[in-house]
Design an enzyme around this catalytic site. Structure first.
Site, PDB file in Angstrom:
ATOM      1  N   THR A  75      24.258 -66.724  49.957  1.00  0.00           N
ATOM      2  CA  THR A  75      23.456 -65.764  49.657  1.00  0.00           C
ATOM      3  C   THR A  75      22.350 -65.574  50.304  1.00  0.00           C
ATOM      4  OG1 THR A  75      22.046 -66.811  48.005  1.00  0.00           O
ATOM      5  CG2 THR A  75      24.201 -66.265  47.138  1.00  0.00           C
ATOM      6  N   ASP A  76      21.816 -64.317  50.550  1.00  0.00           N
ATOM      7  CA  ASP A  76      20.414 -64.248  50.954  1.00  0.00           C
ATOM      8  C   ASP A  76      19.680 -64.687  49.756  1.00  0.00           C
ATOM      9  OD1 ASP A  76      18.284 -63.408  52.436  1.00  0.00           O
ATOM     10  OD2 ASP A  76      19.127 -61.322  52.871  1.00  0.00           O
ATOM     11  N   CYS A  77      18.241 -64.834  50.012  1.00  0.00           N
ATOM     12  CA  CYS A  77      17.312 -65.258  48.863  1.00  0.00           C
ATOM     13  C   CYS A  77      17.514 -64.660  47.886  1.00  0.00           C
ATOM     14  CB  CYS A  77      15.919 -65.534  49.478  1.00  0.00           C
ATOM     15  SG  CYS A  77      14.721 -66.057  47.985  1.00  0.00           S
ATOM     16  N   LEU A  78      17.728 -65.376  46.598  1.00  0.00           N
ATOM     17  CA  LEU A  78      17.992 -64.880  45.382  1.00  0.00           C
ATOM     18  C   LEU A  78      16.501 -64.672  44.788  1.00  0.00           C
ATOM     19  CD1 LEU A  78      20.876 -66.491  43.546  1.00  0.00           C
ATOM     20  CD2 LEU A  78      21.027 -64.639  45.059  1.00  0.00           C
TER      21      LEU A  78
END
Length: 539
Positions: free
Chosen positions: A261-264
């Site tokens: 994921t990209d940063c959550l």
């Protein structure tokens, strides 16, 4: 009850950031107590070269001492150009994706990625969140822009492939991003949830092309985007959390590498589903590696939430084991403890940087693009009275302010470094400089602008900073019949469709090295070779 050993297994699935140039208590706890398997570095973690080498080695030693079976992944966004986490003087500046697209050579792109990977490997960084596979089809895109190689899907796919190859050959894991494509949005997912309302057929024709190629070529990692795809999902669920979107990778593209994921903590997730619940939803959707960059309490809560989900059968142990196996297999291919714990020297870095700077100089020279120019203007006379007009920060510079005019550039500011003027003065010693902001220029400044033989105007994303667009057109009107040269220092769209600005040069990023390549063209040191990698409507 989840045992500490089980918690540490779950921790392997997380990539976390922290706030320091040395090992602090937060990251120590995350590695020792929570078993996190990957670290995300930012500019905030980069001190001197020696400090960065020590930091990476200390992180790995901590993991080994804590009983980790394999080394940590240590990753960074070294896209180059606009997004450069390790900058001069620590490392040589390399050109970003759109500059490489303008230079037009896949071989140079691969070499630049290889040089970047060699530099990262020197410090002990074994993963790069690059290449960018987004297609810059929306000129006003606030988050991608020059981070993309251009607006042609096939060319973007080719450049992403070449860059991944350069990294892989230098033992750094490439990670193409941001699936399924963040290029055609006018919202930044750091601050909201963008929506791309396109059919599957439309996505197949544009956005998905680079990712499909990367998957077919066996790219090691793919990073997801926090963007809604309502025609695919029937909802506003972000792609990162959507089983339907991720199944395109697994079931259709037959991708069996790591999905990250990209940063959550970006608002595309944090403000919709929440970071902690988002982590569970991401794993349920088929993600292997969840990135949480900033907040210790959120990072630990997310690991604990997955542990609780296992106890409650909200997620199966099989689903977790699949991801653990993919990550372990990738670590075995790119890392080992001997490699992770070795450290290098300043002398070795000097050699890497000298070779990198030489390569970058060629790439920047090949990238600088003369979009249009009046006959017989170039080269400029070094003795002509010259005024350089450039955007400055709209606050006082100096006094130790963190954001002083020469501080490390945030990516979304509208000003450029004050050292750009020095590049012009290397050729034309008497060149005067006027820094402009949204405030009106003084009568004295206008007098200098109107009276000079030559005026060089720098802009940075003028379409998003209308005062820059207006000033450029005002200058052209007031200097009718006199030489005005515009240098677009970031997005290539500044004055692209404004015939009043007769001379337009584009360098694709606000780095000193890119600006220097334009100045070299203006004063006849070099000839223009770059080609615009985005469509130009006929002026």
């Amino acid at each position: 009850m989840v045992t500490p050993e089980q918690r540490k297994k779950v921790g392997q699935l997380f990539a976390v950031g922290f706030h320091d140039t040395t090992v602090n208590n937060d990251i120590k706890s995350l590695i020792q107590d929570y078993g996190v398997g990957a670290i995300v570095l930012f500019k905030r973690n980069v001190g001197s070269a020696a400090e960065l080498r020590t930091l990476c080695r200390d992180l790995q030693q901590l993991a080994k001492d804590a009983g980790h079976e394999q080394p940590l992944f240590i990753g960074i966004d070294q896209e180059n150009g606009l997004v450069t986490r390790i900058s001069p003087p620590v490392a040589s500046q390399q050109p970003g994706p759109m500059a490489l697209g303008a230079a037009g050579s896949l071989d140079i792109a691969s070499q630049v990625a290889g040089a970047t990977a060699e530099m990262l490997g020197h410090f002990g960084i074994n993963m790069n969140y690059a290449p960018v596979g987004d297609i810059n089809s929306e000129p006003l895109n606030p988050v991608i822009g020059v981070r993309s190689p251009g607006d042609d899907p096939e060319k973007v796919a080719q450049f992403a492939s070449a860059c991944a190859k350069g990294m892989r050959e230098n033992k750094v894991v490439p990670c193409i991003k941001h699936f399924p494509g963040h290029g055609d949005t006018a919202v930044d997912s750091h601050y909201g949830l963008p929506s791309i309302d396109k059919s599957r057929a439309q996505l197949d024709a544009v956005e998905l092309i680079p990712f499909k190629r990367a998957a077919q070529e066996g790219i090691e990692m793919i990073m997801t985007a926090h963007i809604a795809m309502p025609q695919l999902t029937g909802s506003d669920m972000p792609s990162t959390l959507s089983p339907q979107v991720l199944s395109i990778l697994r079931d259709e593209f037959k991708f069996d590498g790591v999905i990250m994921t990209d940063c959550l903590e970006m608002d595309g997730i944090r403000a919709t589903y929440g970071t902690v619940e988002g982590a569970l939803l991401a794993f349920q959707a088929g993600v292997d590696n969840v990135m949480i960059c900033h907040t210790y309490d959120v990072q630990t809560a997310a690991v604990d939430r997955i542990c609780a989900a296992l106890e409650k059968d909200e997620i199966s142990q099989t689903r977790i084991d699949e991801s653990l196996a993919r990550l372990s297999k990738l670590k075995a291919k790119f890392t080992n403890w001997d490699r992770a714990l070795q450290t290098s020297t300043d002398a070795a870095l000097d050699d890497i940087n000298a070779r990198g700077a030489k390569l970058a100089h060629k790439a920047y020279a090949d990238a600088a693009t003369v979009v249009r120019i009046d006959d017989k203007i170039l080269p400029l006379s070094t003795s002509a009275s010259t005024v350089f007009v450039s955007p400055g920060p709209d606050f006082p510079v100096g006094g130790g302010a963190v954001n002083s005019g020469d501080a490390a550039h945030p990516t979304r500011v509208s000003w450029v470094s004050s050292s750009f003027g020095d590049e012009i003065r290397k050729h034309c010693a008497g060149a005067e400089e006027i820094r402009y902001t949204e405030d009106p220029l003084t009568d004295e400044q206008w007098s200098k602008i109107e009276g000079a033989d030559v005026l060089i105007l720098a802009t940075r994303n003028a379409r998003e900073a209308p005062y820059q667009q207006k000033l450029g057109l005002d200058i052209a009107q007031r200097r009718s019949g006199k030489t005005v040269i515009s240098i677009a220092t970031c997005a290539p769209y500044d004055f692209l469709e404004e015939p009043a600005i007769k001379n337009v040069i584009v360098v694709y990023e606000p780095t000193l090295e890119a600006f220097r390549s334009a100045v070299d063209i203006i004063y006849g040191v070099d000839t223009p070779r770059g080609k615009l990698p985005v469509a130009e409507k006929k002026v």
